[in-house]
Design a protein around this motif. Structure first.
Motif, PDB file in Angstrom:
ATOM      1  N   ASP A  18       0.852  -1.084  -0.163  1.00  0.00           N
ATOM      2  CA  ASP A  18      -0.033   0.045  -0.009  1.00  0.00           C
ATOM      3  C   ASP A  18       1.099   1.337   0.112  1.00  0.00           C
ATOM      4  O   ASP A  18       1.418   1.702   1.131  1.00  0.00           O
ATOM      5  N   THR A  20      -0.124   4.398  -0.939  1.00  0.00           N
ATOM      6  CA  THR A  20      -0.778   5.505  -0.995  1.00  0.00           C
ATOM      7  C   THR A  20      -0.059   6.787  -0.695  1.00  0.00           C
ATOM      8  O   THR A  20       0.640   6.557   0.140  1.00  0.00           O
ATOM      9  N   ARG A  22      -0.039   9.327   0.965  1.00  0.00           N
ATOM     10  CA  ARG A  22      -0.339   9.869   2.336  1.00  0.00           C
ATOM     11  C   ARG A  22       0.774   8.978   3.324  1.00  0.00           C
ATOM     12  O   ARG A  22       1.005   9.377   4.384  1.00  0.00           O
ATOM     13  N   PRO A  78      -5.544   7.186  -3.193  1.00  0.00           N
ATOM     14  CA  PRO A  78      -6.377   6.202  -2.241  1.00  0.00           C
ATOM     15  C   PRO A  78      -7.307   5.512  -2.722  1.00  0.00           C
ATOM     16  O   PRO A  78      -8.005   5.908  -3.748  1.00  0.00           O
ATOM     17  N   VAL A  79      -7.849   4.415  -1.982  1.00  0.00           N
ATOM     18  CA  VAL A  79      -8.944   3.662  -2.157  1.00  0.00           C
ATOM     19  C   VAL A  79     -10.366   3.852  -1.367  1.00  0.00           C
ATOM     20  O   VAL A  79     -11.053   3.581  -1.695  1.00  0.00           O
ATOM     21  N   ASP A  80     -10.082   4.952  -0.392  1.00  0.00           N
ATOM     22  CA  ASP A  80     -10.991   5.395   0.431  1.00  0.00           C
ATOM     23  C   ASP A  80     -12.488   5.676  -0.376  1.00  0.00           C
ATOM     24  O   ASP A  80     -12.517   6.558  -1.280  1.00  0.00           O
ATOM     25  N   GLY A  81     -13.549   4.978   0.344  1.00  0.00           N
ATOM     26  CA  GLY A  81     -14.924   5.247  -0.158  1.00  0.00           C
ATOM     27  C   GLY A  81     -15.165   4.629  -1.674  1.00  0.00           C
ATOM     28  O   GLY A  81     -16.332   4.728  -2.051  1.00  0.00           O
ATOM     29  N   GLN A  82     -14.417   3.885  -1.909  1.00  0.00           N
ATOM     30  CA  GLN A  82     -14.563   3.366  -3.465  1.00  0.00           C
ATOM     31  C   GLN A  82     -14.906   2.064  -3.523  1.00  0.00           C
ATOM     32  O   GLN A  82     -14.540   1.002  -2.545  1.00  0.00           O
ATOM     33  N   TRP A  84     -14.816  -1.384  -4.210  1.00  0.00           N
ATOM     34  CA  TRP A  84     -14.044  -2.186  -4.995  1.00  0.00           C
ATOM     35  C   TRP A  84     -14.999  -3.664  -5.091  1.00  0.00           C
ATOM     36  O   TRP A  84     -15.364  -3.884  -4.051  1.00  0.00           O
ATOM     37  N   ASP A  87     -10.047  -6.997  -3.032  1.00  0.00           N
ATOM     38  CA  ASP A  87      -9.142  -6.294  -2.013  1.00  0.00           C
ATOM     39  C   ASP A  87      -8.209  -5.554  -3.402  1.00  0.00           C
ATOM     40  O   ASP A  87      -7.742  -6.106  -4.001  1.00  0.00           O
ATOM     41  N   ARG A 101      -5.127  -1.629  -7.203  1.00  0.00           N
ATOM     42  CA  ARG A 101      -4.410  -0.466  -7.116  1.00  0.00           C
ATOM     43  C   ARG A 101      -3.127  -0.359  -7.751  1.00  0.00           C
ATOM     44  O   ARG A 101      -2.294  -0.936  -6.912  1.00  0.00           O
ATOM     45  N   HIS A 359      -7.082   5.691 -11.164  1.00  0.00           N
ATOM     46  CA  HIS A 359      -7.790   6.133 -10.095  1.00  0.00           C
ATOM     47  C   HIS A 359      -9.243   5.752  -9.930  1.00  0.00           C
ATOM     48  O   HIS A 359      -9.963   6.306  -9.068  1.00  0.00           O
TER      49      HIS A 359
END
Length: 388
Positions: A18, A20, A22, A78-82, A84, A87, A101, A359
């Motif tokens: 991961d 990402t 951040r 980020p994958v937040d809120g998507q 999928w 995993d 991702r 994205h």
């Protein structure tokens, strides 16, 4: 084909980290270093100031001039809120696609480059192939400048750079630049029925955002119809807005971010000159009403555009390796190609996958794209061995 299986295995490993923006990319970098150590390939890190992230540079072949740089960024969005279906950090293959991702943007290209490393070394190349993997591309191409400076300072001068952004394995010779800004408006809280007692940061920020909307419309109207980009002209969008605490309180603070994407030939600071002037004037007006009020505009990042290079060595080689005889192409997203070009290096974009999948939830790269990438790298091995 065995080569694709090997590249896909590497891609599955890379996706499993991961990275990402951040967070840190150091676990991935350490894995790549161990992989290169197994091939006795020298490498070095170019870390950020905090030591929490790093670029990586490695050279396959002799330390001579005229080599090619294969460049890719290790970070992902980020994958937040998507929503999928699987995993995002566990790559899966289904229906001729590799999901996860970063499969498209742009660990697929990095996997292809690493997979080709043993073949490049076995070919005893006369020209080197340099690997250049960066951090924080997704939040403003922040890592690449230090990496590019290290390449210029420490390596025998490369002849060209291939940046493996998703282009459907077709050569792309231009991209827009991007400049991002944070605007913070401070006011003074008061009861919303007593507007004379305070300053609403929200109301002031809305004025500034309205000016940006008007500027966006103007840029669209004035776009060059002959532009190779889609959309053709510069684009300006407000991406994030935060402000206020309740409907009946004058907001103490409102902040928003916006980005401006300019084609080559447009200076973002000049495009925004009237907006900056308005922000300064509003800052003075707000301070006259409340000493703690005001407006701050801070540029967060600035990535130069990538301009077509007539007779460019990088585009010529990429087209040859990809079997690409198509028309000239430009893309509207920003990438690190403009930074390499500004450093005086002939550069091209060419990598597997489509920006339409980048994205997105269920991001994927087509297996057929990776197969084309394997063929591309096989021809690169032949080029390096011949030392042309």
């Amino acid at each position: 084909m065995p080569e694709l299986a090997s590249a896909a295995d590497i891609l599955r490993t890379l996706v499993g980290f991961d990275t990402t923006s951040r967070g840190s990319n150091l676990a991935l970098i350490a894995w790549v270093e161990a992989y290169l150590d197994g091939l006795s390939v020298p490498h070095r890190r170019v870390p950020n100031a905090e030591g929490t992230k790093s670029n990586l540079i490695a050279t396959l072949g002799p330390a001579v001039e005229g080599g090619v740089v294969l460049s890719g960024h290790t970070d992902v969005v980020p994958v937040d809120g998507q929503p999928w279906s699987s995993d995002p950090f566990d790559m899966v293959r289904r229906d001729g696609r590799l999901y996860g991702r970063g499969t498209c943007d742009m660990k697929g290209f990095i996997a292809l480059a690493l997979d080709a490393a043993p073949a490049i070394l076995a070919a005893q190349p006369k020209k080197p192939v340099h690997l250049a993997f960066s951090y924080d591309e997704e939040i403003g191409c922040l890592g690449a400048p230090a990496m590019i400076e290290s390449i210029r300072r420490e390596l025998p001068a490369p002849a060209l750079v291939i940046v493996g952004e998703p282009t459907n394995m077709e050569a792309v010779n231009g991209h827009k630049g991007i400049a991002t800004y944070q605007v913070t408006v401070n006011g003074r809280e008061a009861h919303s029925s007593q507007t004379q007692q305070g300053v609403s940061a929200n109301m002031a920020a809305i004025r500034l955002m309205a000016s940006l909307v008007a500027l966006s419309d103007k840029l669209e109207r004035e776009a060059d119809p002959a532009s190779p980009f889609t959309p053709k002209g510069a684009t300006l969008t407000v991406g994030v807005i935060h402000g206020g605490t309740a409907h009946n309180i004058l907001a103490r603070e409102c902040g928003f971010t916006f980005d401006l994407r300019c084609p080559p030939g447009l200076d973002p600071e000049e495009v925004l000159a009237s907006f900056f002037a308005e922000a300064r004037a509003l800052d003075g007006a707000l301070k006259a009403r409340a000493s703690e009020a005001g407006v701050q505009v801070e540029r967060q990042s600035s990535v130069p555009p990538f301009a077509p290079e007539p007779g460019g060595a990088a585009e010529h080689l990429a087209r040859r390796l990809a079997g690409d005889n198509g028309p000239p192409r430009a893309v509207s997203y920003a990438a690190e190609a403009g930074q390499f070009q500004r450093a005086g290096l002939s550069t091209v974009l060419c990598g597997p996958g489509s920006i339409l999948q980048a994205h997105q939830p269920d991001e994927f790269v087509e297996v057929s794209q990776m197969e084309r990438g394997v063929a591309f790298m096989r021809r690169l091995v032949e080029w390096a061995a011949a030392g042309e």
